[in-house]
Design a protein around this motif. Structure first.
Motif, short mmCIF file in Angstrom:
data_model
loop_
_atom_site.label_atom_id
_atom_site.label_comp_id
_atom_site.label_asym_id
_atom_site.label_seq_id
_atom_site.Cartn_x
_atom_site.Cartn_y
_atom_site.Cartn_z
N SER A 217 0.86 -1.18 0.00
CA SER A 217 0.00 0.00 0.00
C SER A 217 0.90 1.23 0.00
N PRO A 218 0.83 2.05 -1.05
CA PRO A 218 1.72 3.22 -1.12
C PRO A 218 1.34 4.27 -0.09
N MET A 219 2.22 5.23 0.08
CA MET A 219 1.93 6.36 0.95
C MET A 219 0.74 7.12 0.39
N LYS A 220 0.03 7.79 1.25
CA LYS A 220 -1.12 8.59 0.85
C LYS A 220 -0.68 9.64 -0.14
N GLY A 221 -1.40 9.74 -1.25
CA GLY A 221 -1.07 10.73 -2.26
C GLY A 221 -0.07 10.26 -3.30
N HIS A 222 0.48 9.08 -3.11
CA HIS A 222 1.43 8.53 -4.07
C HIS A 222 0.70 7.64 -5.07
N SER A 223 1.03 7.84 -6.35
CA SER A 223 0.36 7.07 -7.39
C SER A 223 1.32 6.19 -8.18
N HIS A 224 2.59 6.18 -7.77
CA HIS A 224 3.59 5.36 -8.47
C HIS A 224 4.14 4.32 -7.49
N VAL A 225 4.24 3.10 -7.96
CA VAL A 225 4.74 2.01 -7.14
C VAL A 225 5.86 1.27 -7.88
N TYR A 226 6.87 0.91 -7.12
CA TYR A 226 8.02 0.19 -7.67
C TYR A 226 8.24 -1.06 -6.81
N TRP A 227 8.64 -2.15 -7.45
CA TRP A 227 9.02 -3.35 -6.71
C TRP A 227 10.49 -3.65 -6.98
N ARG B 266 13.84 -6.42 -5.66
CA ARG B 266 14.18 -7.67 -4.97
C ARG B 266 15.61 -7.58 -4.47
N GLN B 267 15.82 -8.06 -3.25
CA GLN B 267 17.15 -8.06 -2.66
C GLN B 267 17.53 -9.48 -2.28
N LEU B 268 18.49 -10.04 -3.01
CA LEU B 268 19.02 -11.34 -2.67
C LEU B 268 20.04 -11.17 -1.53
N PRO B 269 20.32 -12.22 -0.78
CA PRO B 269 21.29 -12.13 0.32
C PRO B 269 22.62 -11.55 -0.15
N GLU B 270 23.15 -10.61 0.62
CA GLU B 270 24.45 -9.99 0.35
C GLU B 270 24.48 -9.20 -0.96
N GLU B 271 23.33 -8.79 -1.44
CA GLU B 271 23.27 -8.04 -2.69
C GLU B 271 22.53 -6.72 -2.48
N GLY B 272 22.66 -5.83 -3.46
CA GLY B 272 21.85 -4.62 -3.47
C GLY B 272 20.47 -4.92 -4.02
N LEU B 273 19.64 -3.92 -4.01
CA LEU B 273 18.28 -4.08 -4.53
C LEU B 273 18.30 -4.05 -6.05
N LYS B 274 17.49 -4.92 -6.64
CA LYS B 274 17.39 -4.97 -8.10
C LYS B 274 15.95 -4.62 -8.49
N PHE B 275 15.82 -3.71 -9.43
CA PHE B 275 14.53 -3.26 -9.91
C PHE B 275 13.78 -4.40 -10.58
N MET B 276 12.48 -4.48 -10.31
CA MET B 276 11.66 -5.48 -10.98
C MET B 276 10.62 -4.82 -11.89
N VAL B 277 9.79 -3.95 -11.30
CA VAL B 277 8.67 -3.42 -12.07
C VAL B 277 8.25 -2.07 -11.52
N TYR B 278 7.72 -1.24 -12.43
CA TYR B 278 7.24 0.10 -12.07
C TYR B 278 5.82 0.21 -12.57
N LEU B 279 4.90 0.58 -11.67
CA LEU B 279 3.49 0.65 -12.02
C LEU B 279 2.89 1.99 -11.60
N GLN B 280 1.92 2.40 -12.38
CA GLN B 280 0.99 3.44 -11.96
C GLN B 280 -0.37 2.79 -11.87
N LYS B 281 -1.34 3.50 -11.40
CA LYS B 281 -2.68 2.92 -11.25
C LYS B 281 -3.14 2.31 -12.57
N GLU B 282 -3.40 1.01 -12.53
CA GLU B 282 -3.95 0.26 -13.67
C GLU B 282 -3.00 0.20 -14.87
N ASN B 283 -1.75 0.57 -14.69
CA ASN B 283 -0.79 0.53 -15.80
C ASN B 283 0.57 0.01 -15.36
#
Lengths: 116, 116
Positions: free
Chosen positions: A24-34, A36-53
């Motif tokens: 659940s995003p912060m109030k007023g936020h319409s962009h969401v990103y996912w 993934r962080q594997l052990p001992e690694e940095g975060l890797k981008f998976m997907v970027y969404l806006q409402k219904e897109n």
């Protein structure tokens, strides 16, 4: 002012089961990103969404993974037929409407998925 | 594709001393943003500081400051008067806007230990 909410915080699944991670995003936020962080690694981008897109899914594995951000309700990251290699921490972030300004991405606490 | 490199997997500093964490990146873009995130043992991702590439002035946030060298594609974080609560993983991140996406590209992180 609640931050980004993710649930569950910990999720254990057996190989072959489905995992559903909610954000659940912060109030007023319409962009969401996912990410993934594997052990001992940095975060890797998976997907970027806006409402219904889905705006950018270049980091999503081609099979078994899907994401949605419906008009109403939280964003869902769905992993079908989980395998041990899916074990990781999955972070969701949200931001306000982007428009040439560096609106920061605020992160949730993450969901730690363990596949047994 | 953009890449972010953190060449120091681990660093340590004495309490009240100063430490500098290194980060280099590779990009062909001229307009971008750089960030440092802190991840304590709770795994929550916390934004520490950000830098706009078009600004020559280095960003500062209290005890945290950056040395941004655009030509060298270097973005180091300096922590002054280190405190025990600064102990965490620190991730350098680049924000691309290529293709309309707003995704963050992370380095692998530097684990900072603060010794009393």
């Amino acid at each position: 002012n609640a931050g980004v909410m993710q649930n569950p915080r910990h999720l254990v699944r057996r190989r072959g089961q489905e995992a559903r991670l909610r954000c659940s995003p912060m109030k007023g936020h319409s962009h969401v990103y996912w990410y993934r962080q594997l052990p001992e690694e940095g975060l890797k981008f998976m997907v970027y969404l806006q409402k219904e897109n889905i705006i950018d899914e270049s980091g999503m594995p081609k099979e078994r993974f899907s994401a949605e951000f419906p008009k109403e309700g939280p964003s869902i990251l769905r992993i079908q037929q989980v395998v041990r290699g899916d074990s990781a921490a999955y972070f969701c972030a949200s931001s306000r409407l982007a428009g040439g300004t560096a609106y920061e991405q605020y992160f949730g606490p993450g969901t730690r998925l363990t596949v047994t | 594709a953009q890449t972010v490199t953190q060449s120091q997997p681990e660093m340590s500093v004495q309490e009240a001393e100063t430490v500098t964490l290194s980060c280099t990146y590779d990009t062909s873009e001229s307009d971008y943003y750089l960030f440092w995130y802190k991840q304590p043992p709770s795994r929550q991702m916390i934004l520490v500081i950000r830098q706009e590439a078009y600004k020559q002035q280095n960003a500062t946030e209290n005890r945290f400051s950056v040395n941004f060298q655009k030509a060298a594609k270097s973005f180091s974080l300096k922590i002054s008067d280190s405190q025990l609560g600064d102990a965490a993983m620190y991730f350098c991140a680049y924000r691309t806007r290529q293709g309309g996406s707003e995704k963050l590209v992370f380095g692998k992180g530097t684990k900072l230990t603060v010794n009393p």
